[in-house]
Design an enzyme around this catalytic site. Structure first.
Site, short mmCIF file in Angstrom:
data_model
loop_
_atom_site.label_atom_id
_atom_site.label_comp_id
_atom_site.label_asym_id
_atom_site.label_seq_id
_atom_site.Cartn_x
_atom_site.Cartn_y
_atom_site.Cartn_z
N LYS A 67 0.48 -1.41 -0.24
CA LYS A 67 0.50 0.03 -0.22
C LYS A 67 0.82 1.34 -0.21
O LYS A 67 0.71 2.33 -0.78
CB LYS A 67 -1.11 0.12 1.03
N THR A 68 1.88 1.46 1.08
CA THR A 68 2.88 2.22 1.00
C THR A 68 3.30 2.50 -0.33
O THR A 68 3.55 3.63 -0.81
CB THR A 68 3.58 2.44 2.39
N ASP B 143 -3.97 7.80 3.10
CA ASP B 143 -3.57 7.04 2.93
C ASP B 143 -4.58 6.45 4.72
O ASP B 143 -5.53 7.15 5.14
CB ASP B 143 -2.34 7.05 3.81
N GLU B 144 -4.95 5.42 4.63
CA GLU B 144 -5.97 4.56 5.78
C GLU B 144 -6.74 5.19 5.14
O GLU B 144 -7.52 5.69 7.27
CB GLU B 144 -5.36 4.82 6.67
N GLN C 253 -9.90 -3.70 7.88
CA GLN C 253 -8.89 -3.42 8.85
C GLN C 253 -8.94 -2.13 8.82
O GLN C 253 -8.78 -1.18 9.94
CB GLN C 253 -7.64 -3.13 7.99
N ARG D 296 -0.86 -9.80 10.82
CA ARG D 296 0.68 -9.58 10.95
C ARG D 296 1.18 -10.56 10.92
O ARG D 296 2.92 -10.49 10.78
CB ARG D 296 0.43 -9.13 12.60
#
Length: 764
Positions: free
Chosen positions: A33-34, A217-218, A252, A634
């Site tokens: 994503k980043t 983002d997010e 998420q 994770r």
DNA sequence: AACGGGAGGATTTTT
DNA sequence: TCCTCCCGTT
């Protein structure tokens, strides 16, 4: 350019090179994503579609913003300092400093963190004789923040009863108090900026034109106000404005409790007529079984945009499941497995122990400590939140704005200088009478109290004068001395750590100056030179020429003001630098965004995870499931799940059932280290339950299950076989008698709801 | 002003 | 159980 785009997969490439239209990128865990976000920015700039100043990139945390800047400077040969990349709050701070007049704020306005806000509210309630039993300060705070997060002022709220009317009234009084004192809370930063831009057309249009590409983002974590803020800047509904590129993962979304609204994703899709919905489903993190577990689990949620992670990494190892007798034996098991992992060559920092709530960490910590395994617990007080540091900050705030009553009250008698409650009451009365700050009211107090108060004012004034020309680090040192904070802690038995923390503030100031691009020698008090403007000048409604709130901060605020906002907006690391080679312990929430080779998810019991309070909340269990999804994803290579039969919680032994999430995981991905007990397991558990003294929630839960299973002949948790779907586990039972229907998880065959009076089921 | 006892509360967290 | 907050005592 070739360099920039090579090694991207097709999905990533498509996202990075989308045309200039609003886009929503559904980015699964570990899908890069980043990388997509930063490469998109680099690509836009490199292909000449936008200049660096036309970019606005928004994140939630300072960490994410820093990460983005670091990656960008590695991709582009340009100075990233001039780019608008930051947190919502950081960017709003910058805008409000620059346009403080239009926002009706003093340029040196100070930012209240949560602690400060709560004490401000307590003070307000006292001042207005509000019964704090009936209106607990925390509740008032939630009410105010909740309203602000939705973009509502006190006058926008229609109270539906007397209590709410009172809260609305307090909201207004609170805002008045903040305005009087020149302070702003976190939510206010957003709301004030939103109002500034919606009311001031030239300003709004200026920024709308400037930011041609807005990247978020997010996005699933945005609250209503943040979404409105973004819509405003993107010029939604108008001709001007930029393109919104939103990246997020609805699966998420775990911050509804603090106002986040996942619905913003579908709202965005609808309102911006998004044609470019791209899913990043290729996962580069986890082995197959782990991803299977995550995918199957999250498929139980009803409200999803829909997404399925896949990997090229192969199945890997199965997820190991362990049932312990007690929380103590669970901890012991974690120790054993951790030792094994380390013996196999695992690095301790690649082992994470996750739990739903902080209270669970104690037992595990204790076990790790006894076993001599280094560990690091996340969370806890951050540097700038420590009492001694906050005291020092309060003195610094008084240097910058002596009318900040919160700061004044915090240190007027700390270290003790004989100014007690009575003196303060007299002073408060004078301040109320003239409608001025406590600091300004000091001359009106006579007698002994007046003398000691005047002494305090003299101290502040004296220090302010003395530090007039000093650079920030030097100023901090002088303030620490003059305030006698250092001397005070020197006399305390346990003061050594505190002194160390205080002295660290001098180096924090030095570091801050270099990071923010201030000259090391610049006088801390001095505001920015009026000519140091950059960007296009714009004219506001009154015909004033105003400057663009361009970076760096040095152009809009003094080093001292900037340092103080930094202290509020970036609370610093928690605890002293922990040894890197330590087992990482944290809540599932704080694990979001991190990854580890080996992950333990502990305390997987009904009532804990999913947490009992979640069943009362709207869509609460779905949020808990997302939390579990975050936890699972994770892990890179090895995942452990554990639960216990008994657990000491709040001083009482509780008997819990294993989490319903076990029934939502695919059998073939799991490896039970202890026998998977059912259906006799349920019987055994129920017996234990009946023997044990029940506490409120156990009773409720037992009752709930009894109601659900009565007369059906089936029980939740029981294993069954079906001719077509194969083996499954009863996850839930609804209705009774001939209408009873069972929700059954058939693993690979999926979740089915079967009519118990029709379906042919066999007990296993 | 500093300490101690008792009551009450106890998801999750960033800014 | 264990931490925090408030109030009362020294």
């Amino acid at each position: 350019m070739q360099n920039l785009l090579h090694n991207l997969n097709d999905e990533q490439l498509a996202a990075v090179t989308l045309p200039s239209q609003s886009a929503l990128i559904l980015a699964g865990a570990g899908s890069g994503k980043t990388r997509v976000l930063t490469t998109r920015i680099a690509w836009l700039i490199q292909t000449g579609q936008v200049s660096p100043s036309g970019i606005l990139a928004v994140t939630f945390t300072n960490k994410a913003a820093k990460e983005m800047l670091t990656r960008l400077s590695a991709m582009l040969p340009i100075n990233t300092r001039g780019m608008w990349i930051g947190t919502f709050h950081g960017l709003c701070n910058r805008l409000l400093r620059t346009h403080h007049r239009d926002a009706a704020l003093p340029q040196t306005f100070q930012i209240l963190d949560t602690q400060d806000q709560l004490s401000a509210i307590k003070r307000l309630l006292k001042a207005h004789n509000v019964d704090d039993e009936k209106f607990p300060p925390k509740e008032v705070m939630y009410f105010i923040n909740g309203a602000k997060d939705q973009g509502l002022r006190a006058h926008d709220i229609e109270p539906y009863n007397a209590d709410e009317r009172k809260k609305v009234e307090l909201y207004q009084l609170y805002d008045d108090q903040c305005q009087r004192e020149g302070v702003v809370d976190f939510a206010e930063l957003l709301l004030r900026t939103y109002e500034l831009l919606s009311r001031n057309q030239p300003l709004r249009e200026h920024y709308q034109q400037r930011f041609q590409h807005i990247l978020v983002d997010e996005f699933q974590d945005t609250n209503d106000l943040q979404y409105k803020w973004l819509k405003l800047l993107a010029g939604h509904g108008g001709q001007r404005g930029g393109v919104l590129f939103a990246v997020g993962d609805d699966d998420q979304s775990i911050y509804a409790f603090r106002g986040a609204n996942v619905g913003n994703m579908s709202a965005f899709e609808r309102e911006f007529n998004v044609k470019n919905l791209i899913k990043l489903e290729q996962n580069y993190r986890s082995h197959g079984y782990i991803l299977d577990a995550a995918n199957v689990l999250i498929a139980n949620n009803s409200k999803r945009l829909g997404k399925n992670l896949r990997t090229d990494a192969g199945h890997g190892e199965q997820v190991r499941v362990y049932e312990a007798n007690s929380d103590l034996s669970e901890a012991q098991w974690i120790i054993e497995e951790t030792k094994n992992l380390i013996a196999e060559g695992a690095s301790r920092s690649e082992i994470a122990v996750l739990y739903r709530s902080n209270a669970q960490s104690r037992v595990i910590e204790h076990a790790l400590f006894s076993a001599g395994i280094p560990y690091h617990v996340y969370g806890g007080l951050r540097y700038f939140q420590r009492a001694e540091v906050k005291h020092a900050i309060a003195y610094l705030q008084l240097m910058d704005n002596p009318h900040n009553d919160s700061a004044f009250l915090r240190v007027v008698n700390f270290p003790a200088r004989g100014i007690g409650v009575r003196s303060i009451e007299t002073l408060q009365a004078a301040a109320d009478q003239y409608g001025i700050s406590l600091y300004a009211a000091v001359p009106y107090v006579t007698g002994k109290a007046g003398t000691s108060l005047a002494g305090f004012v003299k101290l502040i004034e004296g220090t302010r004068f003395e530090t007039q020309q000093m650079a920030l680090p030097e100023l901090v040192r002088v303030v620490l001395e003059q305030s006698t904070l250092l001397a005070h802690y020197a006399t305390e038995k346990e003061g050594a750590d505190r002194i160390e923390n205080l002295e660290q503030m001098v180096s924090a100031a030095t570091q801050f100056l270099s990071e923010e691009g201030y000259g090391q020698g610049a006088p801390a008090h001095l505001g920015p030179p009026a000519q140091a403007q950059s960007g296009l000048p714009v004219v506001n409604e009154d015909g004033f020429e105003i400057l663009d709130a361009d970076a760096p901060l040095a152009t809009v605020m003094s080093p001292l003001s900037a340092f103080l906002s930094h202290a509020s907006l970036e609370a610093g690391d928690n605890q002293a630098a922990a040894s890197q080679e330590a087992v990482q312990m944290m809540t599932v929430h704080s694990a979001k965004g991190l990854e580890f080779n080996n992950v333990f998810i502990t305390g997987l019991e009904e009532g804990l995870f999913p947490h009992e309070s979640s069943s009362r909340e709207h869509d609460g269990v779905e949020e808990e499931r997302r939390l579990m999804y975050v936890a699972i994803t994770r892990a890179r290579q090895r995942l452990y799940l554990s639960f216990t039969q008994t657990r000491m919680l709040h001083g009482q032994t509780r008997y819990n059932m294993k989490s319903r999430f076990f029934d939502e995981l695919p059998e073939e991905a799991l490896k039970w280290l202890t026998p998977k007990m059912q259906p006799s397991w349920f019987g055994a558990r129920k017996a234990a339950w009946d023997e044990a003294p029940m506490v409120g929630n156990d009773k409720a839960l037992a009752q709930q299950i009894a109601n659900k299973t009565s007369g059906t002949g089936w029980r939740i948790g029981e294993s069954v076989a079906h001719a077509k779907f194969g083996e499954g586990v009863i996850v839930n039972i609804e209705g009774s008698g001939n209408n009873a229907r069972a929700q059954i998880n058939f693993g690979a065959a999926g979740m089915k709801v079967l009519d118990l009076s029709i379906a042919k089921l066999d007990r296993l």
